[in-house]
Design an enzyme around this catalytic site. Structure first.
Site, PDB file in Angstrom:
ATOM      1  N   ASN A   8     -10.204  -1.383   6.045  1.00  0.00           N
ATOM      2  CA  ASN A   8      -9.648  -0.163   5.460  1.00  0.00           C
ATOM      3  C   ASN A   8     -10.494   0.166   4.232  1.00  0.00           C
ATOM      4  O   ASN A   8     -10.310  -0.423   3.180  1.00  0.00           O
ATOM      5  CB  ASN A   8      -8.176  -0.404   5.087  1.00  0.00           C
ATOM      6  CG  ASN A   8      -7.573   0.786   4.362  1.00  0.00           C
ATOM      7  OD1 ASN A   8      -8.171   1.857   4.294  1.00  0.00           O
ATOM      8  ND2 ASN A   8      -6.376   0.598   3.818  1.00  0.00           N
ATOM      9  N   LYS A  10     -10.498   2.752   2.489  1.00  0.00           N
ATOM     10  CA  LYS A  10      -9.791   3.594   1.508  1.00  0.00           C
ATOM     11  C   LYS A  10     -10.695   4.722   1.013  1.00  0.00           C
ATOM     12  O   LYS A  10     -11.489   5.262   1.780  1.00  0.00           O
ATOM     13  CB  LYS A  10      -9.257   2.726   0.356  1.00  0.00           C
ATOM     14  CG  LYS A  10      -8.419   1.557   0.870  1.00  0.00           C
ATOM     15  CD  LYS A  10      -7.630   0.860  -0.196  1.00  0.00           C
ATOM     16  CE  LYS A  10      -6.830  -0.268   0.423  1.00  0.00           C
ATOM     17  NZ  LYS A  10      -5.950  -0.947  -0.509  1.00  0.00           N
ATOM     18  N   HIS A  93       0.455   3.656   5.382  1.00  0.00           N
ATOM     19  CA  HIS A  93      -0.057   2.669   4.421  1.00  0.00           C
ATOM     20  C   HIS A  93       0.752   2.785   3.124  1.00  0.00           C
ATOM     21  O   HIS A  93       1.199   3.874   2.765  1.00  0.00           O
ATOM     22  CB  HIS A  93      -1.545   2.927   4.155  1.00  0.00           C
ATOM     23  CG  HIS A  93      -2.166   1.844   3.324  1.00  0.00           C
ATOM     24  ND1 HIS A  93      -2.067   1.827   1.954  1.00  0.00           N
ATOM     25  CD2 HIS A  93      -2.864   0.737   3.671  1.00  0.00           C
ATOM     26  CE1 HIS A  93      -2.677   0.744   1.492  1.00  0.00           C
ATOM     27  NE2 HIS A  93      -3.175   0.065   2.511  1.00  0.00           N
ATOM     28  N   GLU A  95      -0.071   2.955   0.161  1.00  0.00           N
ATOM     29  CA  GLU A  95      -0.584   3.962  -0.779  1.00  0.00           C
ATOM     30  C   GLU A  95      -0.150   5.370  -0.353  1.00  0.00           C
ATOM     31  O   GLU A  95       0.104   6.232  -1.182  1.00  0.00           O
ATOM     32  CB  GLU A  95      -2.113   3.823  -0.894  1.00  0.00           C
ATOM     33  CG  GLU A  95      -2.485   2.587  -1.708  1.00  0.00           C
ATOM     34  CD  GLU A  95      -3.747   1.881  -1.265  1.00  0.00           C
ATOM     35  OE1 GLU A  95      -4.581   2.486  -0.580  1.00  0.00           O
ATOM     36  OE2 GLU A  95      -3.892   0.687  -1.610  1.00  0.00           O
ATOM     37  N   GLU A 162       1.999  -5.572   5.052  1.00  0.00           N
ATOM     38  CA  GLU A 162       1.225  -5.600   3.815  1.00  0.00           C
ATOM     39  C   GLU A 162       2.169  -5.570   2.616  1.00  0.00           C
ATOM     40  O   GLU A 162       2.603  -4.491   2.174  1.00  0.00           O
ATOM     41  CB  GLU A 162       0.298  -4.384   3.736  1.00  0.00           C
ATOM     42  CG  GLU A 162      -0.719  -4.323   4.856  1.00  0.00           C
ATOM     43  CD  GLU A 162      -1.936  -3.481   4.464  1.00  0.00           C
ATOM     44  OE1 GLU A 162      -3.036  -4.019   4.469  1.00  0.00           O
ATOM     45  OE2 GLU A 162      -1.757  -2.301   4.123  1.00  0.00           O
ATOM     46  N   GLY A 168      -4.770  -5.451  -3.130  1.00  0.00           N
ATOM     47  CA  GLY A 168      -5.741  -5.157  -4.190  1.00  0.00           C
ATOM     48  C   GLY A 168      -5.613  -6.029  -5.426  1.00  0.00           C
ATOM     49  O   GLY A 168      -6.217  -5.742  -6.457  1.00  0.00           O
ATOM     50  N   SER A 199      -5.203  -8.603   0.025  1.00  0.00           N
ATOM     51  CA  SER A 199      -6.146  -9.561  -0.583  1.00  0.00           C
ATOM     52  C   SER A 199      -6.689 -10.617   0.386  1.00  0.00           C
ATOM     53  O   SER A 199      -6.900 -11.769   0.000  1.00  0.00           O
ATOM     54  CB  SER A 199      -5.516 -10.230  -1.808  1.00  0.00           C
ATOM     55  OG  SER A 199      -5.205  -9.254  -2.779  1.00  0.00           O
TER      56      SER A 199
HETATM   57  P1  PGA Z   1      -6.864  -5.292  -0.013  1.00  0.00           P
HETATM   58  O1  PGA Z   1      -6.197  -4.019   0.691  1.00  0.00           O
HETATM   59  O2  PGA Z   1      -7.477  -6.143   1.047  1.00  0.00           O
HETATM   60  O3  PGA Z   1      -7.881  -4.704  -0.963  1.00  0.00           O
HETATM   61  O4  PGA Z   1      -5.768  -6.012  -0.736  1.00  0.00           O
HETATM   62  C1  PGA Z   1      -5.521  -4.139   1.920  1.00  0.00           C
HETATM   63  C2  PGA Z   1      -4.939  -2.822   2.327  1.00  0.00           C
HETATM   64  O5  PGA Z   1      -4.419  -2.091   1.472  1.00  0.00           O
HETATM   65  O6  PGA Z   1      -4.988  -2.442   3.529  1.00  0.00           O
END
Ligand code: PGA
Length: 242
Positions: A8, A10, A93, A95, A162, A168, A199
């Site tokens: 991803n 982003k 997601h 976000e 998640e 993150g 992460s």
């Molecule tokens: P991350 O993000 O691996 O940077 O923690 C995962 C995600 O939001 O899909």
């Protein structure tokens, strides 16, 4: 059960940077043991489609509107995504849920539309730290699944668990937390691949891959570096023995 590792990206990379990382991935990643997916920004998809054409890497989007066309300024339709070779789409997601206020009802409409248009949606669920601290994690996940996947054939989707507090941060959820939640989701979705996200990185990939009912990863930060993404894929395949 199919195993899937999805990047991803982003809101990272301009078109040249995206192209460079995609070319590197196309050069070093070549496996059929699992499905490898790169979910890039809309701007990047057409170029990446060309780069991944003769590889085993599949293309995904990070969002999609449910309508095919019309007066929906700023939105992107399933028809558009299909025309640039997308096979997968991340929906719901955290976000999107938290920053852009998407609710389960909208995610449900998007998921239904994605399936109707031949995509495999990767539907994300996850509790906040507040939810977890007040012992509501299982309740929240159950509700998100029930509402965002209402009326949907669960064999046609991928679920990504998640936990919001692990995204993150550099610190993944611990093994027991992931195991409990994936076992819980498995009871609801018996035939659905369940990915873990939050992460995931080369240094914890083996430990996370060793968890039962973890059928792959959704990876943000560590997927921005082609070598790290490949390292995680290799470690997953080796640990699962697939
Ligand atoms: P991350 O993000 O691996 O940077 O923690 C995962 C995600 O939001 O899909």
């Amino acid at each position: 059960m199919k195993n899937i590792i999805a990047a991803n990206w982003k809101m990272h990379f301009d078109i040249n940077e995206a192209q460079d990382v995609a070319r590197k991935m196309a050069e070093i990643i070549d496996t059929t043991a699992i499905d490898t997916i790169v979910c890039a920004n809309f701007i990047h998809l057409d170029r990446l489609n060309t780069i991944f054409q003769k590889t085993n890497i599949k293309l995904g989007a990070q969002n999609m509107y449910f309508e095919e066309k019309g007066a929906f300024t700023g939105e992107t339709s399933p028809i558009m995504l299909k025309s640039v070779g997308c096979k997968y789409v991340i929906l719901g997601h955290s976000e999107r849920r938290h920053i852009f206020k998407e609710d389960d009802n909208l995610i449900n409409k998007k998921t239904k539309s994605a399936i109707e248009h031949g995509f495999i949606p990767i539907v994300c669920v996850g509790e906040t730290l507040d939810d977890r601290n007040s012992n509501k994690a299982f309740h929240v996940i159950e509700n998100q699944l029930k509402n965002s996947l209402d009326g949907i054939d669960l064999r046609k989707v991928v679920i990504a668990y998640e936990p919001v507090w692990a995204i993150g941060t550099g610190v993944a959820a611990d093994k027991k937390t992931i195991e409990e939640m994936h076992n819980f989701i498995r009871k609801i979705a018996t035939d659905t691949p369940i990915l873990y996200g939050g992460s995931v990185k080369p240094s914890n990939a083996e430990e996370l891959a060793s968890i039962d009912n973890v059928n792959g990863f959704l990876i943000g930060g560590a997927s921005l570096v082609a070598e790290d993404f490949k390292d995680i894929i290799d470690k997953f395949i080796k640990t699962k023995g697939v």
